[in-house]
Design a protein around this motif. Sequence first.
Motif, short mmCIF file in Angstrom:
data_model
loop_
_atom_site.label_atom_id
_atom_site.label_comp_id
_atom_site.label_asym_id
_atom_site.label_seq_id
_atom_site.Cartn_x
_atom_site.Cartn_y
_atom_site.Cartn_z
N VAL A 175 36.87 -10.19 -23.29
CA VAL A 175 37.65 -10.92 -22.30
C VAL A 175 36.75 -11.41 -21.17
N SER A 176 36.91 -12.69 -20.82
CA SER A 176 36.28 -13.28 -19.64
C SER A 176 37.39 -13.69 -18.67
N VAL A 177 37.02 -13.92 -17.42
CA VAL A 177 37.98 -14.40 -16.43
C VAL A 177 37.40 -15.63 -15.75
N PHE A 178 38.21 -16.70 -15.66
CA PHE A 178 37.82 -17.90 -14.92
C PHE A 178 38.64 -18.00 -13.65
N HIS A 179 37.98 -18.27 -12.53
CA HIS A 179 38.64 -18.40 -11.23
C HIS A 179 38.70 -19.88 -10.86
N GLY A 180 39.91 -20.44 -10.89
CA GLY A 180 40.09 -21.85 -10.60
C GLY A 180 41.07 -22.14 -9.47
N VAL A 181 41.17 -21.22 -8.52
CA VAL A 181 42.01 -21.45 -7.33
C VAL A 181 41.08 -21.79 -6.17
N PRO A 182 41.09 -23.02 -5.68
CA PRO A 182 40.14 -23.43 -4.65
C PRO A 182 40.32 -22.66 -3.34
N GLY A 183 39.19 -22.42 -2.67
CA GLY A 183 39.21 -21.89 -1.32
C GLY A 183 39.64 -20.45 -1.17
N LEU A 184 39.62 -19.66 -2.24
CA LEU A 184 40.11 -18.29 -2.17
C LEU A 184 39.18 -17.37 -2.96
N THR A 185 38.45 -16.51 -2.26
CA THR A 185 37.67 -15.46 -2.91
C THR A 185 38.61 -14.29 -3.21
N ALA A 215 34.20 -27.03 -14.37
CA ALA A 215 33.39 -25.84 -14.58
C ALA A 215 33.25 -25.64 -16.08
N THR A 216 32.15 -25.06 -16.51
CA THR A 216 31.89 -24.93 -17.94
C THR A 216 31.56 -23.50 -18.32
N GLN A 217 31.91 -23.16 -19.56
CA GLN A 217 31.65 -21.85 -20.14
C GLN A 217 31.18 -22.08 -21.57
N THR A 218 30.17 -21.35 -22.01
CA THR A 218 29.66 -21.50 -23.37
C THR A 218 29.78 -20.18 -24.13
N LEU A 219 30.39 -20.25 -25.32
CA LEU A 219 30.44 -19.12 -26.24
C LEU A 219 29.63 -19.51 -27.46
N SER A 220 28.51 -18.83 -27.70
CA SER A 220 27.60 -19.23 -28.76
C SER A 220 27.63 -18.25 -29.92
N GLY A 221 26.88 -18.59 -30.98
CA GLY A 221 26.78 -17.72 -32.14
C GLY A 221 27.68 -18.13 -33.28
N MET A 222 28.11 -19.40 -33.34
CA MET A 222 29.03 -19.87 -34.38
C MET A 222 28.38 -20.86 -35.34
N GLU A 223 27.04 -20.99 -35.27
CA GLU A 223 26.37 -21.95 -36.13
C GLU A 223 26.39 -21.48 -37.58
N SER A 224 26.44 -22.44 -38.51
CA SER A 224 26.49 -22.11 -39.92
C SER A 224 25.15 -22.32 -40.62
N ALA A 225 24.19 -22.94 -39.92
CA ALA A 225 22.91 -23.26 -40.54
C ALA A 225 21.84 -22.27 -40.09
N ASP A 252 35.19 -9.80 -5.07
CA ASP A 252 34.54 -10.94 -4.41
C ASP A 252 34.23 -12.07 -5.39
N PHE A 253 35.24 -12.43 -6.17
CA PHE A 253 35.12 -13.41 -7.24
C PHE A 253 35.32 -14.81 -6.65
N GLU A 254 34.30 -15.67 -6.79
CA GLU A 254 34.29 -16.98 -6.15
C GLU A 254 34.94 -18.05 -7.03
N PRO A 255 35.60 -19.05 -6.40
CA PRO A 255 36.20 -20.14 -7.17
C PRO A 255 35.16 -20.91 -7.98
N GLY A 256 35.58 -21.38 -9.16
CA GLY A 256 34.72 -22.20 -10.00
C GLY A 256 33.76 -21.42 -10.86
N THR A 257 33.94 -20.10 -10.97
CA THR A 257 33.02 -19.29 -11.76
C THR A 257 33.77 -18.56 -12.88
N VAL A 258 32.99 -18.19 -13.90
CA VAL A 258 33.50 -17.42 -15.03
C VAL A 258 32.78 -16.08 -15.04
N ALA A 259 33.54 -14.99 -15.06
CA ALA A 259 32.94 -13.66 -15.09
C ALA A 259 32.33 -13.39 -16.45
#
Length: 279
Positions: free
Chosen positions: A40-50, A222-232, A63-70
């Motif tokens: 599980v990850s958490v994304f914080h997308g409420v502006p102006g609120l830590t 904001a962007t998040q990357t989940l890797s490890g799904m390549e087939s080659a 102290d989770f800042e807006p625009g970030t993914v834990a």
Amino acid sequence: MTSRTPLLLGASAGACALALAVAAPAVAAPTADGDDTATVSVFHGVPGLTVDVYADGDELLSDFEPGTVADPRPLDAGTYDIQVFEAGRGPDGTPAVEKEIKVPAGANATIAAHLSADGEPRLTAFVNDVSEVGAGEARLTVRHVAAAPAVDVRAGGQPVLKGLENPEEDTAVVDAGTVPADVVLAGTDTVAIGPADLNLQEGADNIVYAWGSADDKNLALATQTLSGMESAPNGVHAGGSGAAASSNSSDQWPVWAGVTGAAALTGSLLIRRAASRRG
């Protein structure tokens, strides 16, 4: 619902693009059979609120800042009372938003704290697609979690993900690499966010969050990357965190202005749609 319709796009190079390099990716390794945990990850997308985030009264994040993914973390499968407090005001105060979230065993999920279309704080759970993608390909997932109307996501000036409403997501499998794109009001050329260069990594789910508020002119990506799904065999698993790269549209991009997108796709991009919607 899932569909895979070939779509061939071609156009000239674009201008005024802001690079959105997807930050340190999180490995999306499959869960072993019989394991009763989830990732599980958490994304914080409420502006102006830590904020501080609690699950069943236990603090998950502080102290989770807006625009970030834990960073992704293992969590026992089950149903959790998720509470989001203004930083320092939990767990005995009144949460800014609260919701029961079911975490399925073996799932890879992101819980998004964000604004509804009319600007109210909400929690939405998204199950991340960590299924295999082909050699040289990347999965692009766009999640609309902004206080804004329905949008289209364009590449080369043409919509590739259409009519996306809050809190829906849509997905396409694309060629890996840098893709110039923008976000416009659905069915129009009115730019909401962008243009921007998205760095889509091979063998990964490249997740883009459109967040913030149109009325407050602070729409951002904001962007998040989940890797490890390549087939080659040439694919390389990348480790790291689930931190997001965030760009504030009120500072750097035109916000809900009547401006046509300048981004364009160089050469040809073969996109196989794999649309999925969650209300």
